[in-house]
Enzyme design. Sequence first.
Site, short mmCIF file in Angstrom:
data_model
loop_
_atom_site.label_atom_id
_atom_site.label_comp_id
_atom_site.label_asym_id
_atom_site.label_seq_id
_atom_site.Cartn_x
_atom_site.Cartn_y
_atom_site.Cartn_z
CE LYS A 76 -13.71 47.46 42.69
NZ LYS A 76 -12.28 47.25 42.34
CB SER A 151 -10.28 47.30 45.84
OG SER A 151 -10.31 47.34 44.42
CB SER A 175 -8.49 45.25 42.77
OG SER A 175 -7.88 45.93 43.83
#
Length: 484
Positions: A76, A151, A175
Site C-alpha cells: 500500500k 482505504s 481499511s
Amino acid sequence: MHNKSLPELSTALHSGEISSVELTQHYLDRINTHNKTLNAFISVTDDRALEQAKVADKMLANKTAGTLTGIPLAHKDIFCTKGVRTSCGSKMLDKFVAPYDATVVEKIDAAGMVTLGKTNMDEFAMGSSNETSFYGAVKNPWDTDRVPGGSSGGSAAAMAARLAPIATGTDTGGSIRQPSSLCNLTGMKPTYGRISRYGMIAFASSLDQAGPMANSAEDAAWLMNVMSGFDKRDSTSVERDVPDYTATLNDSLEGLTIGLPKEYFGEGLDPKVAATVEAAIKSYESMGAKLKEITLPNTGLAIPTYYVVAPAECSSNLSRMDGVRFGHRAEDPKDLLDLYTRSRGEGFGEEVKRRIMIGTYALSAGYYDAYYLKAQQCRRLISNDFQQAFKEVDVIMGPTAPTPAFRFGEKTDDPVAMYLEDIYTINTNLAGIPGMSIPAGFVDGLPVGLQIIGNYFDEARLLNVAHRYQQQTDWHKQTPDAFK
Ligand code: GLN
C-alpha cells in the site's frame, strides 16, 4: 502460476521449477495488462523488482534463501519505501520520495520478497471506497462499475485480479477488512502494537495498524510471521514474542465458543449478506464449535466516537504537511501565511480537509472536554464490551461490511452513509483488538466477507479459525472471470 498459494510458490522457487525473475515478470506482465482497467497501482517499480528478484535467485541457487525469498508482493502506498515515491494517495505527497524504509518494508525486504509496486488508496487512508485518491478511483475486479472498498482498495483490487500473490494494507477503522470483504480476500488487522507503525504515514496514530491482504489464512499467516514484532522506533509497538502463526493453523476447533453479537445482525445489514454470513457461521458447528448470542451494547457509539478520535488525531498528524517540512508547496507565495494556506488548500482533497476541520474543532480550547475527552470515555466503554464478551466466548463473528460492493458515486454525496460502511469493523480499532475478514460466499455475484474478531494478541487463533473454514470451502479460491 498466479493462483498458487505462498507455500506452493515457495516450493516452486526452491525446487527450481520457476525463478524469481520469471515469477516477477509474470506478475509485472499481468499488472501491465490489467492496471489500465483497475488503477490498482500508483507506482509500478519494475526495474527495482527485477533487481530484487535477481538477488533472490542467487540466494535460492546458493541455498541461503528463506521460505519467502523471491515471492513478489505489493505495498500500500502508505509505507515509506526508500528511493520510491510514497504518495499516500495525495497530491500533497505526489513528489515525495521517501528517504528511508518503513519497518514493515525493511522486514519484508529482509525476507527476500520482491516489491512489485505501490498500490492506490484513499487519500491519507480516509475513505471506504477508494474514490478519494488523487490518482483516481480503483475498480473492483468483480464488477468494474463498483468500488473495491477502502482505504486499501488498490491492494484489494490487485489481489482480487491476481496482480500480486500477497499485499500489505493498513486498517484504522476497517481499511484492510472492508476491502477484503468487497474483493473476496483474507485480510487481517492485528492487535494494536503487534506490527510496527514506523515509516507508515500516520492517519490516526492510536488506531492505525498494518496487516496482510491475502488469498488465504495460510498465506496471511506466512506474512504475519514476517511483519510482526517489536520495534524500538515505534513507542507503541509491544515487546512480546511472535508465535509461528503457521504452527497452529490446523488446530481443532472442538469446544470453541463463538459469540454472535446481536447488534451486528440488526438494522442496516443487507438481508442477503446476513443470510450468507449466518450460513458460514453455522458451518462452524459441524467443526465442533458452539454458537452463543452475546451483546456489545455500546456498538452504536462506535461511529460517532471514531469520527471524533480519528479526525482529531489526523488534524494533528497532517499539520506537518505545510509546504515547508513536507508536501506540496504553492508557487509564488505572498507571505508565510499564504504559503501555508495555499499549499494545504491545493495539496489536500475534500475528504481530508473535512476531517482536518472536524478534528481541529474538536481539539480547540473549550471543546476538548466535550468532544475528545468524551470520545475517549466512549472508547473505554466499547473496549469494556469486548472484554466482557471474551469472558464467555473465544472469538466473535459477524459480517465485515453491511453491504457487498456498491457503485461509484453511490455514497460520495453522503459522508455519513460512507462512514456506516465501517460499522462492524471500527469497534475493534477503538478497542485495539484483532479482526479478520474471510470470503464467505456471494450475493448477486459479489463477494461477502465473514468477520472474525479475537481478544488481544489472539491472531494465531483467528488464523486457525479462518484456516479450518477454508479447508472446507472454496470461496477464497474464486476469482473474477475477466482476470483469470
Ligand atoms: N473508512 C474509515 C475512514 O474513512 C476507515 C479508514 C481506514 O481504516 N483507514 O476513516
